[in-house]
Design an enzyme around this catalytic site. Structure first.
Site, short mmCIF file in Angstrom:
data_model
loop_
_atom_site.label_atom_id
_atom_site.label_comp_id
_atom_site.label_asym_id
_atom_site.label_seq_id
_atom_site.Cartn_x
_atom_site.Cartn_y
_atom_site.Cartn_z
CB SER A 1 -0.86 -0.05 1.26
OG SER A 1 -1.61 1.12 1.40
CE LYS B 1 -4.83 0.03 0.42
NZ LYS B 1 -5.57 -0.79 1.41
CE LYS C 1 -4.01 3.65 2.30
NZ LYS C 1 -5.23 3.11 2.90
CG ASP D 1 -7.83 2.34 0.63
OD1 ASP D 1 -9.00 2.73 0.73
OD2 ASP D 1 -7.17 1.88 1.59
CD GLU E 1 -9.16 -0.95 0.51
OE1 GLU E 1 -8.14 -0.98 -0.21
OE2 GLU E 1 -9.16 -1.28 1.71
CG ASP F 1 -10.87 -1.34 4.83
OD1 ASP F 1 -11.10 -2.09 5.79
OD2 ASP F 1 -9.88 -0.56 4.83
CE LYS G 1 -7.55 -2.73 6.56
NZ LYS G 1 -7.87 -1.30 6.58
N GLY H 1 -4.27 -4.70 5.87
CA GLY H 1 -3.22 -4.52 6.88
C GLY H 1 -3.45 -3.21 7.60
O1 NPG Z 1 0.24 -2.56 4.77
O2 NPG Z 1 -0.34 -2.64 6.86
C1 NPG Z 1 -0.35 -2.10 5.75
C2 NPG Z 1 -1.11 -0.84 5.56
C3 NPG Z 1 -2.16 -1.02 4.55
O3 NPG Z 1 -3.10 0.89 3.56
C4 NPG Z 1 -3.06 0.14 4.50
N1 NPG Z 1 -3.84 0.31 5.56
O4 NPG Z 1 -6.93 1.89 5.07
O5 NPG Z 1 -6.27 -0.09 4.66
C5 NPG Z 1 -6.06 1.04 5.11
C6 NPG Z 1 -4.70 1.41 5.59
C7 NPG Z 1 -4.52 2.17 6.83
C8 NPG Z 1 -3.35 2.83 6.99
C9 NPG Z 1 -5.46 2.28 7.80
C10 NPG Z 1 -3.11 3.60 8.07
C11 NPG Z 1 -5.24 3.01 8.92
C12 NPG Z 1 -4.05 3.70 9.04
#
Ligand code: NPG
Length: 367
Positions: A132, A158, A160, A186, A211, A236, A260, A288
């Site tokens: 991500s 992925k 953001k 996402d 997402e 999500d 998750k 994650g």
């Molecule tokens: O690889 O653990 C990882 C992060 C993946 O993007 C990721 N997590 O929205 O899914 C999400 C996001 C997240 C990041 C959520 C930071 C909360 C804080």
């Protein structure tokens, strides 16, 4: 039998700041639950962030609700299953429920000598890894970061996105790295249904999925959006239980689910959502939450189930931390190995963990 529970608060820096549509994370504010007895310790890692920006949960709030309402329900013979039943009346607080349930499950599985993967029904010995990529200050920097992860061997990217940082970065990544790159986006709830026509412009980039474009509560609006946008819709934040997952699929709010465990109250509920997706032939992947090795090990066990048909946000330790609290998870050929030892199959390096611990409190069991 459980003899004691410890709540541990710790902190660890991220190798690079992680920016999403809702904020920026530079360090991980950690809460671990340790369930001990008979020389064994079961571990859980809370996925909540410091602030309630991803969802309403935050790590200090998780600690408070654990201490006040959940830990008093635990006695010497509590199991993950009996705990989950006993907290059914407590609304929400999924991340708090999940961390304690996971520690109880890990404790029992370690006592039984069974791995979490075996318990959940894993069919893979290694899982495909995606990564991500946070929002970057410029498109040039984004391309550099993506190139680095591709060089590392990550099998899907992925990005953001947020209003004002969406079509151009996606176009740049698609143009630079070509049509074969597995690419998804996402939005972390940053858009409104009135943005539907704008989001439909992402269709030309042949994304695996989009997402959570809309707020968590707006499940039905995602169904409306999915009629305008051709890119597959993935949820999500909205998916808090197997019941919500079923309703979301029934009304066409999504065709893919990011599972998750922390978001849905634990691995038992996550497995139910997996089973639902698997029965219906709906694609799923494991999300994650910037977990250290403790949380990551457990996610890998889950991601090894047969219904996880897309690469997850199950990245290597080095993507997040200069030094992980466990033996690092290393990317080999785009995959991470699923731990095979009892329970989550990995232990923290206690000296290192103690060195990043702010405080640890023993909870006395009264029953
Ligand atoms: O690889 O653990 C990882 C992060 C993946 O993007 C990721 N997590 O929205 O899914 C999400 C996001 C997240 C990041 C959520 C930071 C909360 C804080």
């Amino acid at each position: 039998m459980i003899s004691g529970i410890r709540l541990r608060r710790a902190h660890i820096d991220l190798v690079t700041p992680f920016r999403t549509s809702f904020g920026v994370e530079t360090a991980r504010d950690l809460l671990y639950v340790e369930v001990s007895g008979g020389g064994l310790t079961g571990w859980g890692e809370c996925v909540a962030m410091s602030e309630p920006m991803y969802s309403s949960e935050y790590v200090d709030g998780c600690e408070e609700v654990l201490r006040r309402y959940m830990l008093p329900l635990v006695h010497r013979n509590t199991t993950a299953e009996s705990f989950t039943d006993s907290v059914r009346g407590i609304r929400g607080h999924y991340m708090a429920k999940a961390v304690l349930e996971t520690a109880l499950l890990d404790f029992r599985l370690r006592s039984d000598g069974m791995s979490l993967g075996t318990f959940l029904g894993a069919t893979q010995t290694r899982v495909r890894s995606g990564v991500s990529v946070g929002i970057q200050p410029s498109i040039d920097e984004l391309l550099g970061v993506v190139q680095g992860y591709i060089n590392d061997g990550y099998l899907r990217i992925k990005l953001k996105i947020k209003p004002g940082f969406d079509l151009e970065p996606v176009r740049a990544v698609r143009t630079t790295f070509g049509d074969d790159l597995l690419l998804q986006v996402d939005a972390n709830s940053a858009y409104q249904l009135s943005d539907a026509e704008h989001l439909a412009k992402l269709d030309e980039f042949n994304l695996l999925l989009i997402e959570q474009p809309l707020p968590e509560e707006q499940v039905a609006s995602h169904a409306q959006l999915a009629r305008v946008v051709r890119t597959p819709m993935c949820l999500d934040e909205s998916i808090l239980s197997v019941e919500v997952a079923r309703e979301a699929l029934d009304i066409g709010a999504c065709s893919i689910i990011n599972i998750k465990p922390g978001r849905v109250g634990g691995y038992l509920e996550a497995k139910k959502i997996h089973d639902l997706c698997f029965e219906r032939g709906v694609a799923a992947w494991c999300g994650g939450m910037l977990e250290t090795g403790i949380g990551r090990a457990a996610n890998l066990a889950l991601a090894a189930l047969p219904g996880f048909t897309l690469p997850g946000d199950t990245s290597a330790s080095a993507r997040y931390f200069a030094r992980d609290v466990t033996t690092p998870f290393i990317l080999r050929d785009g995959h991470l190995d699923v731990p095979t030892g009892p329970g989550i199959g990995i232990d923290p390096d206690m000296d290192y963990l103690d060195s990043i611990t702010d405080r640890a409190d023993e909870i006395v069991l009264t029953k």
